[in-house]
Design a protein around this motif. Structure first.
Motif, PDB file in Angstrom:
ATOM      1  N   TYR A 285      52.714  62.462  73.756  1.00 14.74           N
ATOM      2  CA  TYR A 285      53.185  63.660  74.409  1.00 14.74           C
ATOM      3  C   TYR A 285      52.416  64.698  74.964  1.00 14.74           C
ATOM      4  O   TYR A 285      52.519  65.535  75.998  1.00 14.74           O
ATOM      5  N   ILE A 286      51.067  64.550  74.431  1.00 18.99           N
ATOM      6  CA  ILE A 286      50.008  65.371  74.949  1.00 18.99           C
ATOM      7  C   ILE A 286      49.713  65.129  76.246  1.00 18.99           C
ATOM      8  O   ILE A 286      49.637  64.152  76.621  1.00 18.99           O
ATOM      9  N   GLY A 287      49.469  66.248  77.147  1.00 22.33           N
ATOM     10  CA  GLY A 287      49.234  66.123  78.527  1.00 22.33           C
ATOM     11  C   GLY A 287      50.350  65.853  79.460  1.00 22.33           C
ATOM     12  O   GLY A 287      50.216  66.080  80.758  1.00 22.33           O
ATOM     13  N   HIS A 288      51.378  65.880  78.622  1.00 17.16           N
ATOM     14  CA  HIS A 288      52.783  65.868  79.576  1.00 17.16           C
ATOM     15  C   HIS A 288      53.515  67.180  79.322  1.00 17.16           C
ATOM     16  O   HIS A 288      54.405  67.454  79.865  1.00 17.16           O
ATOM     17  N   GLY A 289      52.723  68.297  78.622  1.00 19.59           N
ATOM     18  CA  GLY A 289      53.437  69.385  78.434  1.00 19.59           C
ATOM     19  C   GLY A 289      53.320  69.974  77.024  1.00 19.59           C
ATOM     20  O   GLY A 289      53.819  71.184  76.619  1.00 19.59           O
ATOM     21  N   MET A 290      53.359  68.993  76.122  1.00 20.46           N
ATOM     22  CA  MET A 290      53.154  69.376  74.508  1.00 20.46           C
ATOM     23  C   MET A 290      51.946  70.346  74.360  1.00 20.46           C
ATOM     24  O   MET A 290      50.885  69.994  74.814  1.00 20.46           O
ATOM     25  N   MET A 291      52.151  71.396  73.643  1.00 22.77           N
ATOM     26  CA  MET A 291      51.081  72.369  73.424  1.00 22.77           C
ATOM     27  C   MET A 291      50.184  71.728  72.092  1.00 22.77           C
ATOM     28  O   MET A 291      48.928  71.906  72.541  1.00 22.77           O
ATOM     29  N   GLY A 336      45.129  74.405  78.136  1.00 23.57           N
ATOM     30  CA  GLY A 336      45.816  74.798  79.295  1.00 23.57           C
ATOM     31  C   GLY A 336      47.187  75.584  78.997  1.00 23.57           C
ATOM     32  O   GLY A 336      47.535  76.756  79.135  1.00 23.57           O
ATOM     33  N   MET A 337      48.113  74.820  77.764  1.00 22.36           N
ATOM     34  CA  MET A 337      49.300  75.265  77.781  1.00 22.36           C
ATOM     35  C   MET A 337      49.115  76.527  76.690  1.00 22.36           C
ATOM     36  O   MET A 337      50.017  77.515  76.749  1.00 22.36           O
ATOM     37  N   ILE A 338      48.181  76.636  75.847  1.00 21.74           N
ATOM     38  CA  ILE A 338      47.934  77.805  74.883  1.00 21.74           C
ATOM     39  C   ILE A 338      47.827  79.138  75.820  1.00 21.74           C
ATOM     40  O   ILE A 338      48.171  80.154  75.617  1.00 21.74           O
ATOM     41  N   GLU A 339      46.789  78.901  76.801  1.00 24.79           N
ATOM     42  CA  GLU A 339      46.642  80.042  77.643  1.00 24.79           C
ATOM     43  C   GLU A 339      47.909  80.385  78.468  1.00 24.79           C
ATOM     44  O   GLU A 339      48.042  81.277  78.653  1.00 24.79           O
ATOM     45  N   ARG A 340      48.645  79.468  78.952  1.00 27.52           N
ATOM     46  CA  ARG A 340      49.877  79.414  79.700  1.00 27.52           C
ATOM     47  C   ARG A 340      50.791  80.530  78.947  1.00 27.52           C
ATOM     48  O   ARG A 340      51.463  81.420  79.170  1.00 27.52           O
ATOM     49  N   PHE A 341      50.858  80.370  77.657  1.00 26.71           N
ATOM     50  CA  PHE A 341      51.846  81.192  76.908  1.00 26.71           C
ATOM     51  C   PHE A 341      51.004  82.316  76.202  1.00 26.71           C
ATOM     52  O   PHE A 341      51.473  83.047  75.359  1.00 26.71           O
ATOM     53  N   GLY A 342      49.948  82.564  76.808  1.00 26.80           N
ATOM     54  CA  GLY A 342      49.275  83.890  76.040  1.00 26.80           C
ATOM     55  C   GLY A 342      48.861  83.816  74.808  1.00 26.80           C
ATOM     56  O   GLY A 342      48.847  84.938  74.244  1.00 26.80           O
ATOM     57  N   LEU A 343      48.760  82.649  74.416  1.00 26.46           N
ATOM     58  CA  LEU A 343      48.153  82.446  72.830  1.00 26.46           C
ATOM     59  C   LEU A 343      46.692  82.219  72.679  1.00 26.46           C
ATOM     60  O   LEU A 343      46.008  82.121  73.777  1.00 26.46           O
ATOM     61  N   HIS A 344      46.273  82.265  71.376  1.00 30.78           N
ATOM     62  CA  HIS A 344      44.961  82.115  71.017  1.00 30.78           C
ATOM     63  C   HIS A 344      44.620  80.811  70.180  1.00 30.78           C
ATOM     64  O   HIS A 344      45.202  80.530  69.305  1.00 30.78           O
ATOM     65  N   ALA A 345      43.720  80.003  70.442  1.00 33.31           N
ATOM     66  CA  ALA A 345      43.421  78.914  69.974  1.00 33.31           C
ATOM     67  C   ALA A 345      42.320  79.079  68.932  1.00 33.31           C
ATOM     68  O   ALA A 345      41.979  78.249  68.091  1.00 33.31           O
ATOM     69  N   THR A 346      42.160  80.373  68.396  1.00 39.46           N
ATOM     70  CA  THR A 346      40.993  80.952  67.422  1.00 39.46           C
ATOM     71  C   THR A 346      41.492  80.138  65.999  1.00 39.46           C
ATOM     72  O   THR A 346      40.586  79.644  65.315  1.00 39.46           O
TER      73      THR A 346
END
Ligand code: ADP
Length: 667
Positions: A285-291, A336-346
């Motif tokens: 699923y990753i790369g197709h839109g799964m975060m 990319g998805m994390i940024e799209r939702f304005g979230l942080h990967a920290t």
């Protein structure tokens, strides 16, 4: 019928017992032999298995062209093929039950497989996922009696359903780990939406996800399960979600309308519209839109499954009941998805695999940045070197100017030395006259002085004193320490003054001086003393050149004329002419052909002239002798030479060399 006695009966019974015991012993012995034979045969079979071409049947639960299944099957095949000494034949049979889920198909499928493998000796059967487990459990003995079975991709929760004789590769989806990721990335989210299809497996997964979410104590999720929604409706609902919700997508093999999918196909349309991030445990699923998700590796699972099957075939693992180690899930997140939702990967766990990482400027343009930095550095170094060079040049120029001034003065002293005889004569004459007049006045006073006569004598004395004073002034002007002082001046008057100094010397050498200062209003920006020195140097050279010339021909012609945007001073003589081998070096400092010469005269002339923005050149004169021409710009056309020329600059030489040597005219 004869009646038997009781002892006879007992003996007969004993004999029967003995016979039975003997029979039993024989049967036991036979059984032991048979067992040995069987074991030997088994060993033989195992050995034979190790040498013949293995036949492996793979039963995927779903369509084997599905990416996850493809990856898993490829790894299984690769592991087995790598271990097989005599090669492998693979057979793949799938009912695609996950999407068809049709019990009526089963008899036909069973009949087909029975026919298919009736005369094929299969060595191992590998069943993938729940359907394969259920199927092999029921029909394995009918189709592949006695053949070992390896079950993979079945959750540990179903382990109890796996027959003890089957080998098993535990595979579990990390629902808990995936939910933990959702909690980490969306600390503020309170709603969990579980999306699944409505196929049997879809529902089972959805149930499991919901149970796990509700059981997690760390977060009070509101859990909604959307199962089997048609994609458009699902999209509509997802679009209404916001960042306070998290979507856990399990699988969708089929929706309520009966439409079937490969589960990964649904991820993209979901992600396109979803207002909430999507999580899952399938790497496909990753790369197709799964975060993000804690995903299982189908490749690793396939490798384990293949390795276990190969071990069984090689006799290294028991034919029945072997269990392999489970392959671990690992964290993966789409930055990319994390940024799209304005979230942080920290908060992501260490070692979490990040995809879609926007390369930093440094990473993307490292070569260019390094190249540019190198160029800038090089430029900076070059500029620093140039500045340093310029500073050194300035110092050298200042020094050269100083030396040049000193040399010019020395040259003027030398000129004065050459002129000293005529100067002495020129001063001596008026002084003598003064003396005579003073004597005459004295005698007149002893007798009867005549007032008019005395006045006349005094006037003569004054005139002669002035004349001597003028000579002294001119000499002083030439000899005093002098710095360049460019002012607008009349060229002819400056040269006239110079000629006054030279006249007597010329007479002493019995040389006629013809002057024709014809240039009208020849106004140049110049230094009077230096221009006079140019004239003195050229004329003295001309006089020197005519030492051997018959007296009648000893003429120095000095003239000025307008030439283009400036004026020319032409000094011509009838001397020995410029030596043939000297043309090139004429203006070089220290070049001389005279026994007492210093070789500075022309070099100083060129330096002074170039300081005035002009040019000087020498040439043979028609009819014998030489002609030296100095061109100076008029005040209007004057551009000051930016750098004071040294006595022996190669540029000047090059200019001289490049220029033909005309007799007069403009350069
Ligand atoms: P110097 O007079 O001390 O030799 P100059 O630089 O004035 O130094 O002259 C360099 C040389 O140029 C002279 O030695 C001479 O050979 C040549 N030269 C200069 N002026 C003339 C001239 N009018 N005719 C012939 N040769 C000349």
């Amino acid at each position: 019928m004869k009646e038997e006695s009781a002892p006879t009966i007992v003996a007969a019974a004993r004999a029967r017992t003995i016979v039975a015991a003997a029979r039993a012993r024989r049967a036991f012995a036979q059984a032991r032999i048979m067992r040995w034979v069987f074991l030997v045969m088994l060993g033989f079979c195992t050995c034979a298995n190790a040498e013949h071409t293995w036949r492996v049947v793979i039963l995927p639960g779903a369509d084997p062209t599905q990416p996850a299944a493809q990856e898993q099957i490829r790894a299984i095949r690769h592991s087995i093929a790598a271990a097989a000494p005599g090669g492998v034949e693979f057979y793949t049979d799938s009912l695609d039950d996950l999407r068809f889920d049709n019990a009526e198909l089963m008899p036909s499928f069973l009949a087909l497989l029975k026919r298919k493998y009736e005369h094929k000796q299969v060595d191992v059967v590998i069943g993938l996922a729940d359907f394969a487990l259920d199927f092999t459990k029921r029909y394995h003995d009918e189709i592949w009696p006695g053949v070992p079975v390896v079950i993979s991709s079945v959750a540990e929760s179903r382990k109890k359903d796996i027959p003890a004789a089957f080998a098993y590769v535990p595979t579990d989806f990390d629902v808990d780990g995936t939910l933990a990721l959702a909690e980490t990335l969306q600390p503020g989210a309170r709603r969990l939406v579980i999306v699944s299809g409505s196929a049997k497996l879809d529902l089972r997964f959805a149930q499991r996800a919901a149970d796990t979410a509700r059981a997690r104590m760390s977060r009070q999720w509101t859990v909604d399960v959307w199962s089997g929604l048609a994609v458009p409706e699902l999209q509509q609902r997802l679009a209404a979600l916001d960042r306070n919700a998290a979507v856990l997508y399990t699988t969708m093999y089929r929706d309520r309308t009966g439409r079937t999918f490969f589960p990964y196909e649904v991820v993209e349309p979901m992600a396109k519209v979803s207002g909430a991030p999507i999580y899952g445990w399938y790497p496909t699923y990753i790369g197709h839109g799964m975060m993000a998700g804690s995903v299982v590796s189908f490749e690793a699972n396939g490798r384990n499954t293949g390795a276990l099957a190969a071990s069984i075939l090689l006799g290294k693992a028991p034919r029945h009941g072997a269990v392999s180690s489970a392959s671990m899930s690992h964290c993966i997140a789409d930055l990319g998805m994390i940024e799209r939702f304005g979230l942080h990967a920290t908060g992501l766990p260490d070692g979490c695999e990040l995809i879609n990482v926007r390369p930093s400027l440094w990473r993307e343009y490292r070569v260019i940045v390094l190249g540019a930095a190198a160029v800038v550095l090089l430029q900076a170094l070059t500029i620093a070197a140039l500045l340093w060079q310029r500073k050194r040049r300035r110092i050298a120029e200042d020094e050269a100017t100083l030396r040049s001034d000193e040399l010019a003065r020395a040259a003027r002293l030398a000129s004065a030395g050459e002129l000293s005889a005529s100067v002495a004569h020129e001063i001596g004459q008026p002084l003598g006259a003064i003396l005579s007049n003073a004597d005459a006045a004295g005698m007149m006073l002893e007798d009867e002085p005549e007032e008019d006569e005395l006045h006349s004598i005094l006037a003569d004395i004054r005139r002669d004193a002035l004349r001597a004073n003028q000579v002294v002034q001119r000499l002083r002007a030439l000899l005093q320490k002098h710095t360049l002082d460019l002012v607008p001046l009349d060229l002819n008057s400056a040269f006239d003054e110079g000629l006054a100094l030279l006249g007597l010397e010329a007479r002493r050498r019995r040389i006629a001086v013809e002057s024709n200062l014809a240039a009208q209003d020849a106004c140049v920006l110049g230094d009077r003393v230096q221009l006079q020195q140019v004239l003195v140097n050229l004329v003295i050279n001309a006089m020197d050149a005519m030492e051997e010339t018959p007296v009648a021909e000893r003429i120095v012609s000095i003239s000025t004329r307008v030439a283009g945007t400036g004026y020319e001073l032409i000094v011509a003589d009838r001397g020995h002419g410029i030596p043939a081998d000297a043309t090139e070096r004429l203006f070089d400092s220290l070049f001389t052909t005279k026994p007492q010469g210093m070789g500075l005269g022309l070099s100083i002339v060129r330096t002074i002239v170039s300081t005035h923005g002009g040019r000087v050149w020498g040439a043979p004169r028609d009819g014998g002798g030489s002609v030296f021409t100095v061109w100076l710009p008029s005040v209007a056309g004057h551009t000051l030479s930016p750098v004071r020329a040294e006595f022996d600059t190669s540029t000047e030489k090059a200019a001289l060399k490049a220029r033909p040597m005309p007799q007069g005219g403009q350069p």
